[in-house]
Design a protein around this motif. Structure first.
Motif, PDB file in Angstrom:
ATOM      1  N   UNK A 184       0.815  -1.221   0.000  1.00  0.00           N
ATOM      2  CA  UNK A 184       0.000   0.000   0.000  1.00  0.00           C
ATOM      3  C   UNK A 184       0.847   1.269   0.000  1.00  0.00           C
ATOM      4  N   UNK A 185       2.136   1.140   0.329  1.00  0.00           N
ATOM      5  CA  UNK A 185       3.025   2.305   0.326  1.00  0.00           C
ATOM      6  C   UNK A 185       3.688   2.534  -1.025  1.00  0.00           C
ATOM      7  N   UNK A 186       3.461   1.627  -1.966  1.00  0.00           N
ATOM      8  CA  UNK A 186       4.101   1.728  -3.277  1.00  0.00           C
ATOM      9  C   UNK A 186       3.142   2.403  -4.247  1.00  0.00           C
ATOM     10  N   UNK A 187       3.540   3.567  -4.748  1.00  0.00           N
ATOM     11  CA  UNK A 187       2.640   4.353  -5.598  1.00  0.00           C
ATOM     12  C   UNK A 187       3.165   4.542  -7.013  1.00  0.00           C
ATOM     13  N   UNK A 188       4.419   4.228  -7.249  1.00  0.00           N
ATOM     14  CA  UNK A 188       5.039   4.435  -8.555  1.00  0.00           C
ATOM     15  C   UNK A 188       5.833   3.189  -8.944  1.00  0.00           C
ATOM     16  N   UNK A 189       6.070   3.049 -10.235  1.00  0.00           N
ATOM     17  CA  UNK A 189       6.814   1.889 -10.700  1.00  0.00           C
ATOM     18  C   UNK A 189       8.175   1.770 -10.038  1.00  0.00           C
ATOM     19  N   UNK A 190       8.846   2.890  -9.870  1.00  0.00           N
ATOM     20  CA  UNK A 190      10.172   2.850  -9.241  1.00  0.00           C
ATOM     21  C   UNK A 190      10.092   2.459  -7.777  1.00  0.00           C
ATOM     22  N   UNK A 191       8.944   2.705  -7.125  1.00  0.00           N
ATOM     23  CA  UNK A 191       8.786   2.257  -5.738  1.00  0.00           C
ATOM     24  C   UNK A 191       8.869   0.738  -5.645  1.00  0.00           C
ATOM     25  N   UNK A 192       8.285   0.051  -6.640  1.00  0.00           N
ATOM     26  CA  UNK A 192       8.312  -1.412  -6.633  1.00  0.00           C
ATOM     27  C   UNK A 192       9.743  -1.923  -6.808  1.00  0.00           C
TER      28      UNK A 192
ATOM     29  N   UNK B 120       5.374  -3.564 -14.377  1.00  0.00           N
ATOM     30  CA  UNK B 120       5.843  -3.602 -12.990  1.00  0.00           C
ATOM     31  C   UNK B 120       6.045  -5.046 -12.538  1.00  0.00           C
ATOM     32  N   UNK B 121       5.095  -5.912 -12.872  1.00  0.00           N
ATOM     33  CA  UNK B 121       5.246  -7.318 -12.496  1.00  0.00           C
ATOM     34  C   UNK B 121       6.490  -7.929 -13.112  1.00  0.00           C
TER      35      UNK B 121
ATOM     36  N   UNK C 223      -2.040   1.982 -10.342  1.00  0.00           N
ATOM     37  CA  UNK C 223      -3.483   2.113 -10.134  1.00  0.00           C
ATOM     38  C   UNK C 223      -3.967   1.286  -8.951  1.00  0.00           C
ATOM     39  N   UNK C 224      -3.190   0.283  -8.575  1.00  0.00           N
ATOM     40  CA  UNK C 224      -3.508  -0.554  -7.424  1.00  0.00           C
ATOM     41  C   UNK C 224      -2.211  -1.121  -6.861  1.00  0.00           C
ATOM     42  N   UNK C 225      -2.188  -1.522  -5.616  1.00  0.00           N
ATOM     43  CA  UNK C 225      -0.957  -2.078  -5.042  1.00  0.00           C
ATOM     44  C   UNK C 225      -0.477  -3.262  -5.858  1.00  0.00           C
ATOM     45  N   UNK C 226       0.841  -3.338  -6.126  1.00  0.00           N
ATOM     46  CA  UNK C 226       1.343  -4.458  -6.929  1.00  0.00           C
ATOM     47  C   UNK C 226       1.294  -5.756  -6.139  1.00  0.00           C
ATOM     48  N   UNK C 227       1.243  -6.857  -6.876  1.00  0.00           N
ATOM     49  CA  UNK C 227       1.295  -8.186  -6.254  1.00  0.00           C
ATOM     50  C   UNK C 227       2.772  -8.517  -6.009  1.00  0.00           C
ATOM     51  N   UNK C 228       3.161  -8.483  -4.750  1.00  0.00           N
ATOM     52  CA  UNK C 228       4.564  -8.656  -4.407  1.00  0.00           C
ATOM     53  C   UNK C 228       4.889 -10.127  -4.228  1.00  0.00           C
ATOM     54  N   UNK C 229       5.939 -10.618  -4.892  1.00  0.00           N
ATOM     55  CA  UNK C 229       6.323 -12.031  -4.748  1.00  0.00           C
ATOM     56  C   UNK C 229       6.983 -12.276  -3.396  1.00  0.00           C
TER      57      UNK C 229
END
Length: 610
Positions: A22-30, A164-165, A200-206
């Protein structure tokens, strides 16, 4: 340090937890999230707009911590820092390179790491792949099709993820690939548009624990049984200790294997310390090239065990030019898995009787187990028959050459816990007293001059808190090609001692020109033309002081050197990097230059060239 390749990815109390989705808002955040969970302690970089999104995430999401940014003044130094760090830890540091131009700047250092089998995770970037998003002029010249093609022949793997994935998977695969034997650099190119894409939504983190690299391969039981049999039956076994681990337990096992077999051992100054040089079974001082005494030692062996010996083929053909060794050859290595068709760093094919395809230290452990089970059959060689390593040649009270420099450093350092981060060409092997795998870290892999300062600083960073004194002895040409790396050590509080063996020339090339002149019957006196770094002499101490080092020089006599080393050590122990400019006589200690013409090979022996 131990082998970290298969260590679990965990966050200890000194490493903050990664941000949640929920804290990741941009591609670079991931991407920043992935850097923290892997985990990567540092990211060396020279800032660039192509990864401004990632830079923001490192600062404002991660707080410039875990990984901490190490600001460098040139991309080549950023990669060299990571290379030096890996030489100590055997695990990767991250590096960020700005666009195609930064990758071109860093390419020599990447090649060094490739040749040295060093793990590095390199994050590159490109201007927006979507041409409609490119700023006029600058984004166009900083965007390349298939940017990794610039370095693909000397990296293990590369990717340019489009989502992003895919970027998160790339990061995990980069870690896996860099940390699998044989180690090597990997490259991920991040599109500016991907970095700056709003999520647009929180990424699915592995779950990173499910993507760990495996244990290094072990040779087959059949091959190990045969190797043990060959070694047990050998009358005059010899071990070539090459590219092996920095782990202290592995070091002791190598000693145990040699003692069980009564096998003499050779080591190589091109790679890190692999065996105690003062041990009675270490037959000759370590060297960069084979001398006549080493050739004789190899020629009298009946079984040779190579532990990933660098250039085994070249070594064997030097002793047996017909390519038919009288000794039986066992080679424990994974290096053939790094071969490609562009770089020739795999060296000449070696005539091998038994290939142990696996990590050399795994082979040593397995051989000890087999030898232990057959202890009654072992007949260790009488140590009294093994010649003790020769001591360094005596020098005059006033001469300041490489021998005098080596002896003065040895006398002042005495039994202080020291790591030699780098030693120059021509260093007297007889002065090397290596008692631990971190006593010496080897050369740079690809012989890319200018690597010394950056690699030394990266290694010194990895040694912080270890109680070891980091000392690098560099040539003046190497220092000046990489001199602006020094600022990074001062800026980030990385203490080390750099001693410059300053012969005020590109001396290796002077020696080559001398050899060519002799072969062609031309004036040897002209060997200096186009080689001197003098008139005016470069004020190396001033260069270092300008970047935050404590520095002295030029130093021209032994007593001044001795006192300067004492002061420099005190500075390093206070946490301040120090540099000494030591003017040495131009020459190698009993060195040789080898070169081939179309129809002959010439070896020119020389002492101290003036």
């Amino acid at each position: 340090m131990s082998d970290h390749a298969s260590t679990s990815i965990v966050n200890d109390q000194d490493c903050p937890l990664p941000p949640d989705a929920t804290e990741l808002h941009w591609g670079s955040d991931a991407v920043a999230w992935a850097l923290r969970v892997l985990p990567l302690d540092y990211i060396a970089l020279n800032p660039g707009a192509s990864y401004r999104g990632l830079h923001d995430s490192l600062v404002n999401l991660l707080g410039d911590h875990a990984p901490r940014m190490l600001v460098c003044l040139h991309e080549e130094h950023a990669v060299a820092l990571a290379h030096g760090y890996a030489k100590v830890t055997e695990r990767p540091m991250a590096v960020a390179l700005h666009s195609n131009v930064g990758l071109m700047h860093g390419s020599m250092a990447i090649y060094n790491a490739w040749c040295d089998r060093a793990p590095i995770i390199i994050l590159g970037a490109t201007g927006p792949v979507d041409a409609n998003r490119r700023r006029p002029w600058i984004d166009w010249i900083h965007t390349s099709q298939d940017q990794a093609a610039l370095v693909r022949p000397f990296i293990k793997w590369d990717d340019q993820p489009a989502s992003i994935g895919a970027a998160l998977e790339s990061m995990l695969r980069a870690w896996q690939t860099a940390c699998r034997r044989p180690y090597g650099p990997v490259y991920i190119c991040l599109d500016v548009g991907l970095q700056e894409q709003a999520l647009s939504e929180p990424p699915k983190l592995p779950d990173p624990q499910r993507f760990l690299p495996g244990e290094p391969p072990v040779p087959s039981s059949r091959a190990l049984d045969e190797a043990a049999r060959m070694l047990l039956n050998a009358r005059n076994p010899l071990i070539l200790a090459g590219r092996v681990s920095r782990d202290a337990d592995d070091w002791q096992r190598r000693v145990e294997l040699a003692e069980r077999l009564g096998a003499r051992v050779l080591s190589d100054l091109k790679v890190a310390a692999a065996f105690p040089t003062e041990h009675p079974l270490h037959a000759l001082p370590p060297a960069l090239r084979l001398g006549s005494d080493a050739v004789e030692l190899l020629a009298t062996a009946d079984v040779i065990l190579s532990l990933d010996w660098l250039d085994l083929g070249g070594t064997l053909y030097t002793v047996w030019p017909d390519g038919k060794p009288s000794a039986r050859i066992i080679h424990a290595s994974l290096d053939d898995y790094a071969i490609n068709g562009w770089a020739m760093n795999h060296q000449r094919m070696a005539p091998v009787d038994l290939a142990l395809d696996g990590a050399p230290d795994a082979a040593v452990s397995a051989l000890i187990e087999r030898l232990s089970a057959q202890a009654p059959a072992i007949k260790p060689r009488e140590r009294g028959s093994i010649p003790a390593p020769a001591s360094a040649a005596a020098h005059s009270a006033s001469a300041l050459d490489l021998n005098a420099l080596a002896q003065t450093l040895s006398n002042v350092l005495n039994d202080r816990l020291t790591t030699y981060l780098r030693l120059p060409l021509g260093w007297p092997g007889a002065a090397c007293r290596f008692r631990h795998p971190l006593d010496y870290l080897g050369y740079d892999g690809g012989a890319g001059i200018g690597s010394g300062p950056g690699m030394a600083i990266g290694s010194a960073l990895a040694l912080k808190g270890s109680g070891r004194l980091p000392v690098a002895v560099l040539g003046d040409g190497d220092l000046m090609m990489g001199a602006n790396a020094l600022w990074t050590a001062a800026r980030h509080g990385i203490p080390l001692l750099i001693v410059v063996a300053n012969n005020r020339a590109y001396y290796n090339d002077v020696a080559h020109q001398e050899a060519v002149a002799i072969e062609r019957n031309r004036p040897v006196e002209n060997k200096w033309v186009g080689q001197r770094l003098d008139e005016p002499a470069i004020d190396l101490a001033a260069v270092a002081r300008a970047q935050g080092f404590e520095a002295e020089g030029p130093i021209t006599d032994i007593e001044t050197l001795r006192m300067a080393v004492i002061r420099a050590i005190a500075a390093v122990e206070r946490g301040v990097p120090a540099l000494l400019d030591v003017v040495v006589e131009a020459g190698y200690v009993g060195g040789v230059v080898d070169f081939k013409t179309d129809n002959q090979s010439v070896t020119h022996q020389r002492g101290q060239a003036k």
